[in-house]
Motif scaffolding. Structure first.
Motif, PDB file in Angstrom:
ATOM      1  N   ASP A   1     -42.050 -19.819 -39.412  1.00 31.38           N
ATOM      2  CA  ASP A   1     -40.758 -20.375 -39.811  1.00 31.38           C
ATOM      3  C   ASP A   1     -40.097 -19.345 -40.718  1.00 31.38           C
ATOM      4  N   ASN A   2     -39.032 -18.720 -40.224  1.00 32.52           N
ATOM      5  CA  ASN A   2     -38.336 -17.647 -40.936  1.00 32.52           C
ATOM      6  C   ASN A   2     -36.994 -18.118 -41.481  1.00 32.52           C
ATOM      7  N   SER A   3     -36.877 -19.433 -41.730  1.00 35.35           N
ATOM      8  CA  SER A   3     -35.602 -19.996 -42.165  1.00 35.35           C
ATOM      9  C   SER A   3     -35.163 -19.464 -43.519  1.00 35.35           C
TER      10      SER A   3
ATOM     11  N   MET B   1     -39.202 -18.662 -35.603  1.00 34.02           N
ATOM     12  CA  MET B   1     -38.353 -19.852 -35.625  1.00 34.02           C
ATOM     13  C   MET B   1     -37.494 -19.824 -36.880  1.00 34.02           C
ATOM     14  N   GLN B   2     -36.274 -20.334 -36.765  1.00 34.81           N
ATOM     15  CA  GLN B   2     -35.450 -20.565 -37.948  1.00 34.81           C
ATOM     16  C   GLN B   2     -34.590 -21.795 -37.713  1.00 34.81           C
TER      17      GLN B   2
ATOM     18  N   ASP C   1     -22.221 -28.497 -41.155  1.00 35.15           N
ATOM     19  CA  ASP C   1     -21.527 -29.391 -40.224  1.00 35.15           C
ATOM     20  C   ASP C   1     -22.188 -29.462 -38.850  1.00 35.15           C
ATOM     21  N   THR C   2     -23.357 -28.838 -38.692  1.00 36.89           N
ATOM     22  CA  THR C   2     -24.057 -28.942 -37.421  1.00 36.89           C
ATOM     23  C   THR C   2     -25.535 -28.659 -37.629  1.00 36.89           C
ATOM     24  N   LEU C   3     -26.354 -29.100 -36.676  1.00 35.26           N
ATOM     25  CA  LEU C   3     -27.787 -28.840 -36.696  1.00 35.26           C
ATOM     26  C   LEU C   3     -28.143 -27.847 -35.596  1.00 35.26           C
ATOM     27  N   GLY C   4     -29.288 -27.197 -35.744  1.00 30.98           N
ATOM     28  CA  GLY C   4     -29.755 -26.290 -34.697  1.00 30.98           C
ATOM     29  C   GLY C   4     -31.101 -25.708 -35.058  1.00 30.98           C
TER      30      GLY C   4
END
Length: 391
Positions: free
Chosen positions: A184-186, A204-205, A216-219
């Motif tokens: 997880d590289n968020s 993944m991020q 205002d959005t998810l992803g």
């Protein structure tokens, strides 16, 4: 190596944007369609045989989503990429695609909530076991490895106390034993940390955060080899139906346009906020991976070229009452989960703890996580100062 400015500019502004195909418009269109037309039976048959080879149904590929996919894969230095409705879906698909009944997983301890639920609640039903380790030392991964270990899950840094894993060493260990790795590289984004180049299989991020940048959005982004993406696309991606929708993909493309500028501004503001916090008499501890006081500072400097805007700190009188009063006294920091948007946020760890269970002697119960957004630094410092000065 960080992306070079010219390469980054090309990816963000030009890559995958065949403007002559959509009226030479500067911004790509939102191709808001559920399905696609074929004139020849042979072409339709080909699409049935390989849905990743063309456009058949927007549950799979979609032109707007494809523009985003190609940009995000290039940012990660990966062959290919899939974009999901959220980060949890990306993690779930990556893990599920690479384990089977009876396998063993190694995960860093205290991972992202939905990663841990995947391991403990869902996969455990199928005889898949997970060992949680202190990921700061490669020896802990070596000691946890079993003959049936097939997957390693990393978060470096994590999103509260920012522990790092020695990414290159873990990747080398995994390759030696044919173990798939996911990180997880968020926290860093591929602009500030390059896991694929360090040997990690899947990066993944959560695009909800810095990629979108506007709350205002998810992803969720999952990058890796084309072989891995094809395997996940043909099974977990299509079957679960967790792919991102065209409008949300378009919002993420828009967010990408300003990503480098936003990260630079956030980074500069974070430095000023940290300097203020470390100088205030009520602050006990400041945790930030690129601060020289951080226990893994040398490794952070080696693996990361930046650290963006997430900080954790404690106040000296760390009772639930004092933490609550401080957080509720802030006027401009909003109390909320997540990070990466335009707005600055505060999140006390004690919000997830029942008052009767709060332990003032447990440092983890005292943590306050702060995210600096795009506001002026002094605006944020003034807000922190007035809240801290309320004894």
């Amino acid at each position: 190596m960080p992306l070079q400015p010219t390469e980054l500019s090309y990816i963000i502004n030009e890559l995958a944007e065949d403007r002559e195909h959509y009226f030479n418009a500067v911004a790509p269109p939102i191709v808001q369609t559920s399905n696609f037309v074929f004139k020849k039976v042979a072409d339709l048959r080909k699409a049935f045989e390989d849905e990743m080879g063309g456009y058949l149904y927007s549950r799979g590929l979609n032109p707007t989503v494809d523009i985003l996919r190609k940009k995000l894969a290039a940012l990660d230095g990966a062959e290919d990429c899939l974009v999901f409705n959220n980060g949890a879906a990306a993690i779930f698909a990556a893990v599920l695609a690479n384990v089977k009944s009876g396998d063993h997983i190694i995960s860093v301890r205290n991972p992202y909530t939905w990663a841990q639920r995947t391991f403990d609640v869902i996969l455990s039903r199928f005889g898949i076991t997970t060992t949680y380790v202190d990921g700061r030392d490669i020896k802990n991964f070596e000691a946890a490895r079993q003959p049936n270990t097939t997957f390693i899950y990393l978060e470096s840094p994590n999103s509260w106390t920012f522990e790092l894993q020695p990414i290159k060493q873990v990747a080398a260990l995994a390759k030696q034993h044919n173990i798939i790795t996911l990180i997880d590289n968020s926290y860093c984004t591929p602009l500030y940390q390059r896991p694929i180049e360090m040997g990690i299989d899947l990066a993944m991020q959560t695009a909800t955060k810095y990629i979108g940048g506007h709350s205002d959005t998810l992803g969720g982004v999952l990058s890796g080899s084309h072989q891995q993406m094809k395997k996940i696309f043909d099974r977990e991606y299509l079957n679960v139906g967790s792919g991102i929708q065209p409008f949300n993909a378009w919002l993420l493309i828009r967010g990408l346009r300003t990503l480098p500028a936003r990260l630079q501004r956030i980074t500069n503001t974070t430095r000023e906020v940290i300097q203020f916090l470390k100088s205030h008499p009520r602050i006990d501890q400041v945790i930030f991976p690129l601060d020289e006081s951080f226990s893994q500072y040398a490794l952070a400097k080696e693996q990361m070229s930046g650290a963006c805007g997430l900080i954790t700190f404690t106040i000296k009188d760390g009772t639930m009452e004092s933490i609550t009063k401080f957080c509720e006294s802030l006027k401009h920091f909003m109390m909320a989960v997540s990070w990466g948007g335009h707005e600055s946020l505060i999140l006390p760890k004690c919000a997830g703890i029942q008052p009767a269970d709060f332990d003032a002697n447990n440092i983890q119960h005292q943590y306050i996580r702060l995210y600096t957004g795009l506001e002026e630094p002094q605006y944020l410092v003034n807000d922190l100062q007035q809240a801290l000065n309320r004894e």
